[in-house]
Design an enzyme around this catalytic site. Structure first.
Site, PDB file in Angstrom:
ATOM      1  N   ASP A 158      18.029  35.821  48.158  1.00 40.63           N
ATOM      2  CA  ASP A 158      19.027  35.838  49.221  1.00 40.63           C
ATOM      3  C   ASP A 158      19.430  37.291  49.492  1.00 40.63           C
ATOM      4  O   ASP A 158      19.045  38.184  48.757  1.00 40.63           O
ATOM      5  CB  ASP A 158      20.264  35.013  48.847  1.00 40.63           C
ATOM      6  CG  ASP A 158      20.798  35.355  47.474  1.00 40.63           C
ATOM      7  OD1 ASP A 158      20.788  36.554  47.108  1.00 40.63           O
ATOM      8  OD2 ASP A 158      21.238  34.450  46.759  1.00 40.63           O
TER       9      ASP A 158
ATOM     10  N   ASP B 270      22.610  39.878  50.078  1.00 44.67           N
ATOM     11  CA  ASP B 270      24.049  40.093  50.001  1.00 44.67           C
ATOM     12  C   ASP B 270      24.378  41.372  50.748  1.00 44.67           C
ATOM     13  O   ASP B 270      23.620  42.341  50.712  1.00 44.67           O
ATOM     14  CB  ASP B 270      24.484  40.226  48.540  1.00 44.67           C
ATOM     15  CG  ASP B 270      24.139  38.985  47.732  1.00 44.67           C
ATOM     16  OD1 ASP B 270      24.646  37.909  48.087  1.00 44.67           O
ATOM     17  OD2 ASP B 270      23.328  39.086  46.793  1.00 44.67           O
TER      18      ASP B 270
ATOM     19  N   ASP C  27      27.438  44.889  38.107  1.00 40.34           N
ATOM     20  CA  ASP C  27      27.103  44.669  36.703  1.00 40.34           C
ATOM     21  C   ASP C  27      26.048  45.640  36.160  1.00 40.34           C
ATOM     22  O   ASP C  27      26.307  46.419  35.251  1.00 40.34           O
ATOM     23  CB  ASP C  27      26.731  43.200  36.439  1.00 40.34           C
ATOM     24  CG  ASP C  27      25.736  42.624  37.428  1.00 40.34           C
ATOM     25  OD1 ASP C  27      25.255  43.364  38.318  1.00 40.34           O
ATOM     26  OD2 ASP C  27      25.413  41.418  37.326  1.00 40.34           O
TER      27      ASP C  27
HETATM   28  P1  ATP Z   1      19.812  36.939  42.583  1.00 43.95           P
HETATM   29  O1  ATP Z   1      20.497  36.644  43.894  1.00 43.95           O
HETATM   30  O2  ATP Z   1      18.392  37.286  42.679  1.00 43.95           O
HETATM   31  O3  ATP Z   1      20.108  35.919  41.541  1.00 43.95           O
HETATM   32  P2  ATP Z   1      21.647  39.174  42.560  1.00 43.95           P
HETATM   33  O4  ATP Z   1      21.593  40.450  41.788  1.00 43.95           O
HETATM   34  O5  ATP Z   1      21.617  39.266  44.041  1.00 43.95           O
HETATM   35  O6  ATP Z   1      20.479  38.289  42.003  1.00 43.95           O
HETATM   36  P3  ATP Z   1      24.076  37.711  42.928  1.00 43.95           P
HETATM   37  O7  ATP Z   1      24.702  36.735  41.975  1.00 43.95           O
HETATM   38  O8  ATP Z   1      23.556  37.237  44.224  1.00 43.95           O
HETATM   39  O9  ATP Z   1      22.949  38.431  42.086  1.00 43.95           O
HETATM   40  O10 ATP Z   1      25.151  38.854  43.151  1.00 43.95           O
HETATM   41  C1  ATP Z   1      24.963  39.905  44.094  1.00 43.95           C
HETATM   42  C2  ATP Z   1      25.418  41.209  43.513  1.00 43.95           C
HETATM   43  O11 ATP Z   1      26.816  41.151  43.200  1.00 43.95           O
HETATM   44  C3  ATP Z   1      24.754  41.601  42.196  1.00 43.95           C
HETATM   45  O12 ATP Z   1      23.528  42.230  42.409  1.00 43.95           O
HETATM   46  C4  ATP Z   1      25.782  42.526  41.593  1.00 43.95           C
HETATM   47  O13 ATP Z   1      25.729  43.801  42.183  1.00 43.95           O
HETATM   48  C5  ATP Z   1      27.085  41.878  42.006  1.00 43.95           C
HETATM   49  N1  ATP Z   1      27.559  40.913  40.989  1.00 43.95           N
HETATM   50  C6  ATP Z   1      27.325  39.594  40.940  1.00 43.95           C
HETATM   51  N2  ATP Z   1      27.898  39.031  39.872  1.00 43.95           N
HETATM   52  C7  ATP Z   1      28.522  40.023  39.225  1.00 43.95           C
HETATM   53  C8  ATP Z   1      29.317  40.081  38.035  1.00 43.95           C
HETATM   54  N3  ATP Z   1      29.559  38.983  37.317  1.00 43.95           N
HETATM   55  N4  ATP Z   1      29.805  41.283  37.676  1.00 43.95           N
HETATM   56  C9  ATP Z   1      29.569  42.399  38.422  1.00 43.95           C
HETATM   57  N5  ATP Z   1      28.830  42.396  39.514  1.00 43.95           N
HETATM   58  C10 ATP Z   1      28.310  41.240  39.934  1.00 43.95           C
HETATM   59 MG    MG Z   2      21.813  37.680  45.425  1.00 43.00          MG
END
Ligand code: ATP
Ligand code: MG
Length: 427
Positions: A62, A64, A140
């Site tokens: 996805d 963001d 994170d």
């Molecule tokens: P994917 O969507 O592939 O699972 P992602 O890295 O995009 O991985 P998301 O859960 O969509 O993960 O979150 C988007 C972004 O928000 C992350 O890349 C990170 O920068 C931030 N983020 C998400 N969860 C946390 C958290 N618990 N603590 C700090 N930052 C976070």
């Molecule tokens: Mg994501």
């Protein structure tokens, strides 16, 4: 630009001609949101997994978006949007089945009334807005904190994320002794990304997991459910399971299984879990559906099987024993991970239908075939036969039985390999 100058000594800018992220690999909906924000005078960047995956040449799950527009300003720009979340207020913009998540840059203001923490330092609510460089250090892992700026198509790195991506490692931003207690779920995210990306977890981030793993016990069970599903539906469940064991986190997700593993587990049951996770990964990676009910049925089967065999040795009465044990085991499990009822019921039905697969005479097979949970229970049974927990012939018998009884959904496991044959009776 103001923000860039303010932190220029920490910032690495990779201009558009020096990285290979192309707008063609970004979804139309994400581009639409980025451009509209930008045209309305706001800063707008792709961030997180989207940028990370594109740099690794993986198709992102996805997209963001991060912006300096407040949730209300974003909401006003998009009719198809709504503000969600309490801990973190975000805007979801819907384009058909596609949802784009837009977050306002978060600032660093520990004393603010808008940042609430509990006694362990866990962040309960945080809606302090700030500048992009503050937003970066609140994310994170460094690999998750890169921004693709729609204004000039440059990649912005405030935390050394590019180097870590190159070294294929997950480095927590800041001090693990602060960042894990703030949100213990980050430890599960470390495992998930390590498995998904085939990254190592950098030394201090890894060490911190051993020190702070116990904090997962305080995470609300509903959030734990979401994370467990992301872990086991990632298409890398085999590796996830290995890492959860290695980092001693399994006991916070499935404590009964963790106890069973401490206690000289049988080889065939270990093979069963492994084979079932291989099967789940195959399904995810070929776009077939997988159910949380199936995952929990797998993870708790060693315990349910063991306890049911202890209270009942007569196979004829095994169904009752499995129902009884299934209920107690599930009751304990949902205190840690709240499993929606339809999935916990599915797991229990999968367990209690296993003895029925031995019954291949009379009207019983047809009845079993009509069970709503039949397909999942049949898959489960076939995995049991593969590792010697059930007679091998049963999987063949039931595969053919389904073909003869006009089940519209072809049993893939066998049907693909074997031509149709006459039904055989299992003795
Ligand atoms: P994917 O969507 O592939 O699972 P992602 O890295 O995009 O991985 P998301 O859960 O969509 O993960 O979150 C988007 C972004 O928000 C992350 O890349 C990170 O920068 C931030 N983020 C998400 N969860 C946390 C958290 N618990 N603590 C700090 N930052 C976070
Ligand atoms: Mg994501």
């Amino acid at each position: 630009m103001k923000n860039r100058e303010a932190s220029a000594d920490h910032l690495t800018v990779i201009p558009r001609n020096q990285h290979h992220i192309s707008r063609k690999s970004i979804s139309d909906s994400a581009l639409k949101v980025l451009y509209r924000l930008s045209k309305s005078g706001h800063r707008a960047c792709l961030v997180g997994g989207g940028v990370r995956d594109l740099l690794l040449e993986i198709q992102p799950k996805d997209f963001d978006i991060a912006t300096d527009a407040t949730p209300e300003e974003v909401r006003a720009l998009f009719k198809n949007s709504r503000i969600i979340g309490r801990r973190f207020r975000l805007v979801h913009i819907r384009f058909g089945r596609d949802i784009i998540e837009v977050a306002t840059f978060r600032g660093h203001d520990e004393d603010s009334a808008k940042t609430e923490t509990n006694d362990e330092g866990r962040i309960l609510r945080d809606n302090t807005f700030g500048e992009i460089e503050e937003d970066a250090i609140r994310r994170d892992f460094t690999a998750n904190a890169l921004y693709y700026d729609i204004h000039d198509y440059a990649v912005l790195d405030y935390v050394g994320g590019l180097q870590d991506i190159e070294a294929r490692q997950l480095r927590l931003i800041g001090d693990p002794a602060k960042r894990y207690p703030e949100d213990p779920v980050r430890m599960l995210r470390a495992v998930r990304f390590a498995a998904k990306l085939d990254f190592t977890i950098e030394e201090s981030a890894a060490q911190g997991i051993f020190e702070h793993g116990h904090l997962l016990a305080v995470i609300p069970p509903a959030r734990m459910f979401d994370e467990v599903i992301k872990l086991f539906h990632s298409g890398k469940a085999v590796r996830v399971f290995e890492l959860l064991r290695e980092y001693r986190l399994l006991k916070y997700l499935v404590p009964a299984l963790d106890e069973w593993l401490q206690d000289e587990p049988s080889e065939s049951m270990l093979d069963f879990i492994d084979q079932a996770l291989v099967n789940t990964d195959d399904r995810v990676n070929t776009g077939q559906p997988v159910s949380p009910g199936f995952i929990f049925a797998v993870l708790l089967w060693p315990v349910v099987h063991q306890q049911a065999s202890q209270i009942q040795s007569d196979r004829q009465k095994m169904i009752g024993a499995l129902m009884q044990v299934g209920e107690t085991v599930m009751k304990r499990q949902v205190r840690h991970v709240s499993i929606p009822r339809r999935f916990s019921q599915m797991a229990r039905d999968i367990w209690s239908s296993q003895p029925r697969f031995h019954r291949t005479q009379g009207k019983q097979p047809l009845r079993l075939l009509g069970y709503p949970v039949f397909r999942a229970a049949y898959d489960f049974m076939c995995i049991q036969t593969m590792v010697g927990l059930m007679p091998h012939r049963l999987c063949h018998w039931w595969t053919e039985y389904q073909l003869e009884h006009g089940d519209s959904k072809q049993p893939e496991r066998e049907a693909r390999k074997r031509p149709r044959r006459r039904r055989r009776r299992a003795s």
